[in-house]
Design a protein around this motif. Structure first.
Motif, PDB file in Angstrom:
ATOM      1  N   SER A   1       5.034 -45.588  65.146  1.00  0.00           N
ATOM      2  CA  SER A   1       3.800 -45.458  64.357  1.00  0.00           C
ATOM      3  C   SER A   1       4.028 -46.691  63.100  1.00  0.00           C
ATOM      4  O   SER A   1       4.494 -47.594  63.091  1.00  0.00           O
TER       5      SER A   1
ATOM      6  N   THR B   1      -6.529 -53.364  58.017  1.00  0.00           N
ATOM      7  CA  THR B   1      -5.357 -52.621  58.269  1.00  0.00           C
ATOM      8  C   THR B   1      -4.618 -52.749  59.703  1.00  0.00           C
ATOM      9  O   THR B   1      -5.473 -53.078  60.665  1.00  0.00           O
TER      10      THR B   1
ATOM     11  N   GLY C   1      -9.355 -47.774  61.473  1.00  0.00           N
ATOM     12  CA  GLY C   1      -7.936 -47.481  62.155  1.00  0.00           C
ATOM     13  C   GLY C   1      -8.252 -47.064  63.516  1.00  0.00           C
ATOM     14  O   GLY C   1      -9.208 -47.045  63.971  1.00  0.00           O
TER      15      GLY C   1
ATOM     16  N   TYR D   1      -3.572 -44.112  61.535  1.00  0.00           N
ATOM     17  CA  TYR D   1      -3.071 -44.213  63.081  1.00  0.00           C
ATOM     18  C   TYR D   1      -3.222 -42.757  63.411  1.00  0.00           C
ATOM     19  O   TYR D   1      -1.793 -41.941  63.052  1.00  0.00           O
TER      20      TYR D   1
ATOM     21  N   THR E   1      -9.740 -53.741  61.412  1.00  0.00           N
ATOM     22  CA  THR E   1      -8.483 -52.802  61.914  1.00  0.00           C
ATOM     23  C   THR E   1      -7.995 -53.465  63.124  1.00  0.00           C
ATOM     24  O   THR E   1      -8.836 -53.988  64.021  1.00  0.00           O
TER      25      THR E   1
ATOM     26  N   VAL F   1       1.509 -47.749  59.125  1.00  0.00           N
ATOM     27  CA  VAL F   1       0.470 -48.249  59.055  1.00  0.00           C
ATOM     28  C   VAL F   1       0.443 -49.259  57.791  1.00  0.00           C
ATOM     29  O   VAL F   1       1.163 -48.755  56.975  1.00  0.00           O
TER      30      VAL F   1
ATOM     31  N   ASP G   1     -10.801 -47.467  68.274  1.00  0.00           N
ATOM     32  CA  ASP G   1     -10.562 -47.954  66.961  1.00  0.00           C
ATOM     33  C   ASP G   1     -11.854 -48.252  66.098  1.00  0.00           C
ATOM     34  O   ASP G   1     -12.874 -48.816  66.574  1.00  0.00           O
TER      35      ASP G   1
ATOM     36  N   ASN H   1      -4.746 -52.459  65.821  1.00  0.00           N
ATOM     37  CA  ASN H   1      -3.672 -51.744  66.337  1.00  0.00           C
ATOM     38  C   ASN H   1      -2.594 -52.803  67.010  1.00  0.00           C
ATOM     39  O   ASN H   1      -3.016 -53.278  68.069  1.00  0.00           O
TER      40      ASN H   1
ATOM     41  N   GLN I   1      -1.995 -51.104  62.560  1.00  0.00           N
ATOM     42  CA  GLN I   1      -1.147 -49.731  62.962  1.00  0.00           C
ATOM     43  C   GLN I   1      -0.203 -49.886  64.040  1.00  0.00           C
ATOM     44  O   GLN I   1      -0.169 -51.090  64.596  1.00  0.00           O
ATOM     45  N   GLU I   2       0.535 -49.057  64.086  1.00  0.00           N
ATOM     46  CA  GLU I   2       1.791 -49.069  65.065  1.00  0.00           C
ATOM     47  C   GLU I   2       2.636 -50.313  64.637  1.00  0.00           C
ATOM     48  O   GLU I   2       3.085 -51.230  65.587  1.00  0.00           O
TER      49      GLU I   2
ATOM     50  N   ARG J   1       1.352 -42.234  59.199  1.00  0.00           N
ATOM     51  CA  ARG J   1       0.200 -42.468  59.680  1.00  0.00           C
ATOM     52  C   ARG J   1      -0.973 -42.651  58.673  1.00  0.00           C
ATOM     53  O   ARG J   1      -2.316 -42.795  59.182  1.00  0.00           O
TER      54      ARG J   1
END
Length: 494
Positions: free
Chosen positions: A99, A61, A221, A181, A26, A101, A335, A28, A63-64, A165
Motif C-alpha cells: 500500500s 494522489t 483515490g 487507498y 488520482t 499513499v 478509482d 494507482n 496509491q500503492e 492508506r
C-alpha cells in the motif's frame, strides 16, 4: 521534456480550460519503484517532478507506492523533494512494502495561487490517533483539521491507520482533501471484510462531521468499490449469462430497461451499499422504490466523473493485466474523485479517465474545477483567506514529507556532477544542483552521523573528491514474474 510531451500519449491528455483551472488527479501506480520501467514513464529517468508536470495536474494522489522507510529512502526522496509540488506521504508500519499513499500539492507561483494551494494542516491516517514528529496526536493538537469520530478504541484506530492508506490535507480555502487507498478484502476473509467496512465507516462518518462543520471536501483515490452496475464488466457479464438483464449499449437505456438489477447491484455488498448511501445518485429514474433505505439524510458527495460524463458505459479504471482485459476493456471503475461542494460541482469544466496512460493495471482519473474562489457569496471570503494566508504561508508542516522523513538530511547525489553549492539548514548540509543535473537511482551517501561535515572533511572534499562506484538500475523482466505475485481482476470487482 518538451520533446517527450509533444508525443503520444501526453498529447492526448486534455488541456486545461484556462490558467485558473484546478486539476485533481488520482492514479494507482501499483509500485512507485517499478512504474518508471514502463512506457511512457521510462522516458523521465525517475524525475517525478517532470512526471507530475506531464499530467498537467495541480493536486495529485498516488496509491500503492509500495515503499518502506528503512530500505527505500532514496525512492522516498525522489517523490518527497520536488521543485513544483509539496509532498505528503503515508507508508505502512505493518505489511511493509505494501500500500502507501502520496498526496502532492502544487507550490503556488503568485499571490492568487497562494489563496488556493497554501497548505494549512496535514495529517497521516484517518482517525487522528497517529502523531507527527511533535509527539502529539493529531486530534489533540490545538490547530487540527477536526471531524474526528469517537466510536472506536485507540488500539482499533491505530490498527486501522497502520497500513498507510490515508493522507489528509486542508488548504487555505477551507478545502479538506482525503487521499485514499481503501481496503479491498481481495482474499475474501471475514477479518478482511470487517477491516474494510470499519475503514469506510470511519472515513464517511468523519467526512459527514466535516461537512456539518461547513468544510469543502474532496475524496480522491482507489476506493475499491464499484458504485453502479455499469461500472463493473464482470457484474454485467454475470447477469447476461443468467439472462436476467438485456445488453444495451447506451448507458441510460441500459439502466432504464434493467432498472431492478441496477438497483439490486447497489445493495449487493455492504461496502457498496455504504458508499452509495453517501454518494448523490445520478442514475436515471433511480430509487422509485425508496423502501430499502432513506438516502436523503446521508448523501453529501457528488461522483464528479459521473456528473460530467453522465451514464457512459465501459468507463473502467482497472483491468486484469494477466488476461489482456485492458485490450478488450473488461474492467471496473473503482478509482473515484468525490466532492461535497455544490459550488465546486457547478464550476466543473471536465472530468474523465485517461485509459491510454500505461504503466499500471489502473489508469489515472482527473477532475477540473474552475477557480470557485472567485464566486464570493458572502463578500468576505477572500478577506478571510488573506488573514489566514499571513498566518500559514510560512508555517512548517511537520507531516510534509521532507520534514516527516527528514529528507533534508540526505545529500542529493546529482550534485556530485558539476558545480555544488551547500547551504546549512537545521544543522544539515543540503546541496543545490543546477537544473541540468541528472538524478540516478544509486544509493545516496549520507552526510555524517550527526548530519554535519567537519571543516577538515569539507577541505578534504574540495581537494580530492571521493571515488564512487555507480551501478545501473536493473529493469524488471515481467515475463519472469510469477503469476502468484499478480492480482486477479476478480479482486477488483467488488
Amino acid at each position: 521534456m518538451e520533446e517527450i510531451l509533444s508525443q503520444p500519449p501526453f498529447t492526448k491528455i486534455p488541456i486545461k480550460k484556462s490558467n485558473k483551472t484546478i486539476r485533481f488527479l488520482t492514479f494507482n501506480v501499483n509500485g512507485i519503484k517499478t512504474i518508471c520501467n514502463y512506457h511512457p514513464w521510462n522516458q523521465f529517468k525517475q524525475e517525478f517532478n517532470d512526471i507530475f508536470l506531464s499530467l498537467k495536474s495541480d493536486i495529485i494522489t498516488l496509491q500503492e507506492l509500495k515503499l518502506t522507510i528503512n530500505t527505500t529512502l532514496n525512492e522516498i526522496k525522489n517523490i518527497g523533494h520536488l521543485k513544483n509540488y509539496r509532498s505528503f506521504i503515508s507508508l505502512p508500519t505493518k505489511k511493509k512494502g505494501y500500500s502507501g499513499v502520496g498526496l502532492f500539492i502544487k507550490k503556488p507561483e503568485n499571490d492568487e495561487e497562494k489563496q488556493i494551494y497554501t497548505v494549512v494542516k496535514a495529517e497521516e491516517g484517518l482517525t487522528g490517533y497517529l502523531s507527527d514528529k511533535s509527539g502529539t496526536r493529531y486530534r489533540d493538537q490545538e490547530d487540527k483539521i477536526g471531524g474526528y469520530t469517537n466510536d472506536m478504541s485507540e488500539s482499533e484506530a491505530l490498527n486501522l491507520d497502520s497500513e498507510g492508506r490515508c493522507v489528509i490535507v486542508e488548504l487555505i480555502n477551507n478545502l479538506v482533501i482525503f487521499a485514499l487507498y481503501c481496503p479491498a478484502n481481495s482474499q475474501g476473509t471475514e477479518e478482511g471484510e470487517t477491516f474494510r467496512l470499519l475503514f469506510l465507516q470511519q472515513l464517511l462518518k468523519r467526512c459527514e462531521n466535516l461537512h456539518n462543520l461547513g468544510k469543502r471536501i474532496i475524496i480522491m483515490g482507489d476506493i475499491n468499490v464499484s458504485l453502479d452496475l455499469i461500472d463493473s464488466a464482470e457484474g454485467i457479464n454475470d447477469r447476461l449469462g443468467l439472462k436476467i438483464i438485456e445488453d444495451i449499449r447506451d448507458g441510460v437505456n441500459f439502466e432504464i430497461e434493467n432498472y431492478k438489477e441496477c438497483i439490486n447491484f447497489k445493495f449487493s455488498r455492504k461496502s457498496r451499499e455504504l458508499m452509495n448511501k453517501y454518494v448523490i445518485q445520478s442514475m436515471i429514474y433511480l430509487l422509485r422504490d425508496k423502501q430499502k433505505i432513506n438516502y436523503s439524510n446521508y448523501q453529501i458527495f457528488y461522483d464528479t466523473t459521473r456528473i460530467y460524463q453522465g451514464r457512459r458505459k465501459k468507463m473502467y479504471t482497472v483491468w486484469n493485466t494477466l488476461t489482456s482485459s485492458r485490450q478488450i476493456n473488461y474492467g471496473s471503475r473503482i478509482d473515484l474523485i468525490l466532492c461535497n461542494c455544490t459550488k465546486m460541482i457547478k464550476h466543473t469544466s471536465n472530468a474523465d479517465i485517461l485509459p491510454f496512460i500505461q504503466g499500471s493495471d489502473h489508469c489515472p482519473v482527473f477532475t477540473d474545477f474552475e477557480n470557485w474562489n472567485e464566486e464570493n457569496e458572502e463578500g468576505k471570503e477572500k478577506k478571510d483567506i488573506m488573514i489566514e494566508l499571513n498566518k500559514y504561508q510560512d508555517k512548517k508542516i511537520m507531516f510534509e514529507a521532507k520534514n516527516h522523513f527528514k529528507l533534508n538530511k540526505i545529500r542529493d547525489i546529482s550534485t556530485l556532477f558539476g558545480k555544488r553549492n551547500f547551504i546549512e539548514s537545521n544543522g544539515s548540509s543540503e546541496s543545490i544542483s543546477s537544473s541540468t543535473s541528472s538524478r540516478t537511482s544509486s544509493p545516496q551517501p549520507e552526510i555524517s552521523k550527526d548530519n554535519k561535515e567537519t571543516e577538515t572533511d569539507q577541505k578534504s572534499n574540495s581537494k580530492k573528491p571521493k571515488v564512487l562506484v555507480y551501478k545501473s538500475r536493473k529493469t524488471i523482466d515481467n515475463n519472469k514474474l510469477s503469476s502468484s505475485s499478480k492480482k486477479s481482476i476478480n479482486d477488483y470487482f467488488l
